[in-house]
Design an enzyme around this catalytic site. Structure first.
Site, mmCIF file in Angstrom:
data_model
loop_
_atom_site.group_PDB
_atom_site.id
_atom_site.type_symbol
_atom_site.label_atom_id
_atom_site.label_comp_id
_atom_site.label_asym_id
_atom_site.label_seq_id
_atom_site.Cartn_x
_atom_site.Cartn_y
_atom_site.Cartn_z
ATOM 1 N N THR A 88 72.429 87.939 44.639
ATOM 2 C CA THR A 88 73.054 86.684 44.333
ATOM 3 C C THR A 88 72.941 86.079 43.216
ATOM 4 O O THR A 88 71.316 86.020 43.211
ATOM 5 C CB THR A 88 73.211 85.628 45.630
ATOM 6 O OG1 THR A 88 71.569 85.478 45.997
ATOM 7 C CG2 THR A 88 73.468 86.289 47.036
ATOM 8 N N ARG A 96 37.679 82.327 62.864
ATOM 9 C CA ARG A 96 36.843 83.261 63.970
ATOM 10 C C ARG A 96 36.808 82.805 65.291
ATOM 11 O O ARG A 96 36.942 83.644 66.122
ATOM 12 C CB ARG A 96 35.468 83.382 63.372
ATOM 13 C CG ARG A 96 35.045 84.263 62.042
ATOM 14 C CD ARG A 96 33.545 83.950 61.618
ATOM 15 N NE ARG A 96 33.580 82.474 61.124
ATOM 16 C CZ ARG A 96 32.338 81.993 61.037
ATOM 17 N NH1 ARG A 96 31.314 82.501 61.392
ATOM 18 N NH2 ARG A 96 32.298 80.816 60.779
ATOM 19 N N LYS A 121 28.479 64.531 60.491
ATOM 20 C CA LYS A 121 27.958 65.480 61.597
ATOM 21 C C LYS A 121 29.090 65.249 62.792
ATOM 22 O O LYS A 121 28.949 64.215 63.546
ATOM 23 C CB LYS A 121 26.676 65.126 61.920
ATOM 24 C CG LYS A 121 25.846 66.485 62.697
ATOM 25 C CD LYS A 121 25.788 67.713 61.911
ATOM 26 C CE LYS A 121 24.932 68.670 62.544
ATOM 27 N NZ LYS A 121 23.438 68.375 62.559
ATOM 28 N N HIS A 122 29.420 66.423 63.266
ATOM 29 C CA HIS A 122 30.300 66.396 64.353
ATOM 30 C C HIS A 122 31.501 64.963 64.317
ATOM 31 O O HIS A 122 31.773 64.404 65.058
ATOM 32 C CB HIS A 122 29.643 66.195 65.599
ATOM 33 C CG HIS A 122 28.765 67.288 66.052
ATOM 34 N ND1 HIS A 122 29.088 68.512 66.174
ATOM 35 C CD2 HIS A 122 27.341 67.341 65.961
ATOM 36 C CE1 HIS A 122 28.258 69.215 66.437
ATOM 37 N NE2 HIS A 122 27.219 68.575 66.535
ATOM 38 N N ASN A 159 33.534 53.394 70.516
ATOM 39 C CA ASN A 159 33.399 52.297 70.140
ATOM 40 C C ASN A 159 32.155 52.223 69.091
ATOM 41 O O ASN A 159 31.483 52.995 68.887
ATOM 42 C CB ASN A 159 32.511 51.273 71.205
ATOM 43 C CG ASN A 159 33.666 50.740 72.101
ATOM 44 O OD1 ASN A 159 34.880 50.345 71.759
ATOM 45 N ND2 ASN A 159 33.446 51.016 73.317
ATOM 46 N N ASP A 182 27.264 39.987 74.096
ATOM 47 C CA ASP A 182 26.014 40.892 74.437
ATOM 48 C C ASP A 182 26.003 41.811 73.360
ATOM 49 O O ASP A 182 24.824 42.129 72.737
ATOM 50 C CB ASP A 182 26.110 41.446 75.917
ATOM 51 C CG ASP A 182 27.285 42.368 75.998
ATOM 52 O OD1 ASP A 182 28.358 42.414 75.153
ATOM 53 O OD2 ASP A 182 27.762 42.939 76.855
ATOM 54 N N HIS A 210 39.776 57.533 67.912
ATOM 55 C CA HIS A 210 39.361 58.191 69.091
ATOM 56 C C HIS A 210 39.677 59.781 68.860
ATOM 57 O O HIS A 210 40.188 60.182 67.883
ATOM 58 C CB HIS A 210 40.306 57.919 70.282
ATOM 59 C CG HIS A 210 40.196 56.412 70.750
ATOM 60 N ND1 HIS A 210 40.993 55.477 70.482
ATOM 61 C CD2 HIS A 210 39.014 55.808 71.294
ATOM 62 C CE1 HIS A 210 40.830 54.366 71.045
ATOM 63 N NE2 HIS A 210 39.389 54.650 71.474
#
Length: 530
Positions: free
Chosen positions: A38, A219, A281-282, A424, A484, A530
């Site tokens: 085409t 992996r 980290k993480h 938090n 607190d 979160h």
């Protein structure tokens, strides 16, 4: 499954991406396969000196309506859909002069690329392919008899089979290519439907489709017993999906997730205003800092939590220089990502073969709109990206004491970081550097305690007389439900606080701040993550 071969006698080619087209067409012709094509594809093949018939010769109708109508015809779809071993289908083909099409090669109009160029509404509409998806779906449905190819990377697989099977393809290949073809049209339609939703400002369309192109199979996933793969979506946001990997072994699932977290965080810091470094980290920042240059920012970020930084991900908001690269290589680092790097820096990193170096070209815009996705059992959560930036917020002082200019500077810095730490979240900051980070706790007071304790550990390692939380500011990603958590921060030495506000006990929290003589500002914006 009987892997019965099907001989290819006629191929229909209609492609927008013409890479490898001529070589492929020439190889098909060498197998005695008739070529039908085409528009621009036919012109390109003919210009290469190959015999090719125009699709209009097949259908008896010219292309019309600016090319919108050319392949939507029974002589095309009949040739693709006819079951070769079905006598009724064979009779219909003979009665209506329909010739079989054994190989379909189609890649679609470049809709995603057109949108990425911020083209006009009309241009985007014109780049919605109609005939291409229709033919692909037809050929894929009839994969027992027809081979379908939707991208140039599969040309060689087809040619290999034609060579091995005397001009035929196997059912194994045809099924694999059909599955890929359906996924391609699904991703294409997903891009179109999401673009329409964006254009029409529909936040919750009745159907939401998500599609992407495989970058690479990984992996494994988060853990070795999980399989995983990395896909690129049409959203062209600078980051790990668009970055050039200069060196290092393959990125893992966790590397990609952590690197994305680091680069999204570093994007909060305008490179024209300041040099900045984020260590992750993480998926949580464990050190963030601004500095007069990158090495200064890196050292300040590392001082926050050098233990967690070991084996971490490092993001920079400016071109990585040699001095900073050399310093980074002094500890184990998994990934470095930056907009660019000097040749000297690249050469230094090259001496540490296991470090992955990614160059993303630019920083993502923290204010840019977009969507994020999260799977739940049997469902998909979709939301707009958190593109709220502290510089755009109206900070409301709520205590008797107002923050000083230096405190206000650090408060804004801390709230930038809090946006990218799992809730938090509590962030202690001083002199444009994090000095304690508490992340992902079920209780905000625990986050405050953990962050203060980390500052104590850092002080011991650096042999400081007192933790750097003394005289720091503190940021909370959401309101303090009780006083607190604030009291822990005050005890740690914080002198000013930034938080969204909005608790039914705001008065109690404000009173605690006033009693301690510290300053507090409300942002009115929450940064849950979160």
């Amino acid at each position: 499954m009987t892997d019965h071969p099907r001989k290819v006698t006629r191929a229909l080619l209609s492609v927008s991406d013409k890479s490898g087209l001529i070589e492929f067409a020439r190889a098909l012709a060498a197998h005695g396969i008739d070529l039908v094509s085409t528009g621009g594809t036919a012109k390109a093949i003919a210009a290469a000196g190959l015999k090719v018939s125009d699709v209009s010769d097949l259908t008896g109708f010219p292309e019309m309506m600016d090319g919108r109508v050319k392949t939507l015809h029974p002589k095309v779809h009949g040739g693709l859909l006819a079951i070769r071993d079905n006598a009724e289908h064979a009779k219909a083909m003979k009665d209506h002069g329909i010739s079989q099409i054994d190989l379909l090669v189609v890649n679609l109009y470049p809709f995603e690329e057109t949108v990425a160029k911020n083209a006009s509404y009309e241009d985007c509409i014109e780049n919605i392919d109609i005939g291409g998806p229709a033919m692909i779906r037809a050929a894929s449905k009839n994969h027992d008899d027809v081979t379908v190819v939707v991208e140039p990377s599969d040309y060689q697989s087809v040619l290999d089979e034609l060579a091995t099977n005397k001009g035929a393809t196997t059912l194994t290949l045809r099924r694999r290519l059909a599955a890929k073809a359906y996924a391609r049209t699904a991703a294409y339609d997903a891009a179109i439907s999401n673009w329409f939703a964006d254009q029409l400002k529909i936040d919750a369309p009745d159907f939401r489709a998500v599609g992407g192109k495989l970058v690479e199979a990984l992996r494994y996933g988060e853990n070795p017993h999980q399989t995983a793969a990395f896909y690129r979506t049409p959203e062209l946001r600078p980051g790990v999906s668009s970055a050039r990997q200069v060196q290092g072994k393959q990125l893992s699932y966790n590397n990609i997730n952590d690197t994305d977290a680091a680069y999204e965080c570093i994007a909060e810091f305008d490179a024209k205003r300041t040099a900045a470094c984020v260590i992750v980290k993480h998926a949580n920042p464990c050190g963030v800092a601004e500095g007069s240059n990158l090495i200064d920012a890196y050292r300040k970020a590392l001082a926050c939590d050098s233990t967690s930084a070991f084996g971490g991900i490092i993001a920079m908001n400016r071109t990585l220089d040699a001095e900073t690269a050399q310093t980074i290589t002094e500890i184990l680092t998994e990934v470095i990502i930056a907009p660019d790097a000097t040749e000297e820096a690249i050469a230094i990193i090259a001496k540490r073969r296991n470090i992955r170096l990614l160059l993303a070209g630019s920083l993502p815009d923290p204010r840019a709109p977009g969507l994020t996705y999260k799977t739940v059992a049997g469902g998909l959560l979709v939301q707009s990206r958190d593109n709220a930036v502290v510089d755009d917020m109206i900070l409301k002082p709520v205590t008797k004491r107002q923050p000083t200019d230096a405190e206000l500077r650090d408060l804004k810095f801390a709230f930038r970081v809090a946006k990218h730490v799992k809730s938090n979240t509590i962030i202690y900051a001083k002199d444009l550097a994090t000095v304690g980070i508490g992340a992902g706790q079920m209780s905000r007071v625990d986050s405050a305690r953990i962050a203060a304790r980390k500052a104590q550990d850092a002080a011991a390692e650096l042999k400081l007389a007192e933790p750097m939380t003394k005289g720091s500011v503190v940021a909370s990603d959401a309101f303090f439900p009780f006083a607190d958590g604030l009291l822990v921060a005050i005890e740690a030495g914080a002198t000013a606080v930034i938080q969204p506000g909005g608790s039914i006990r705001d008065d109690e929290v404000i009173k605690a701040a006033d009693d301690a003589g510290i300053a507090m500002v409300f942002t009115g914006v929450r940064h849950f993550k979160h």
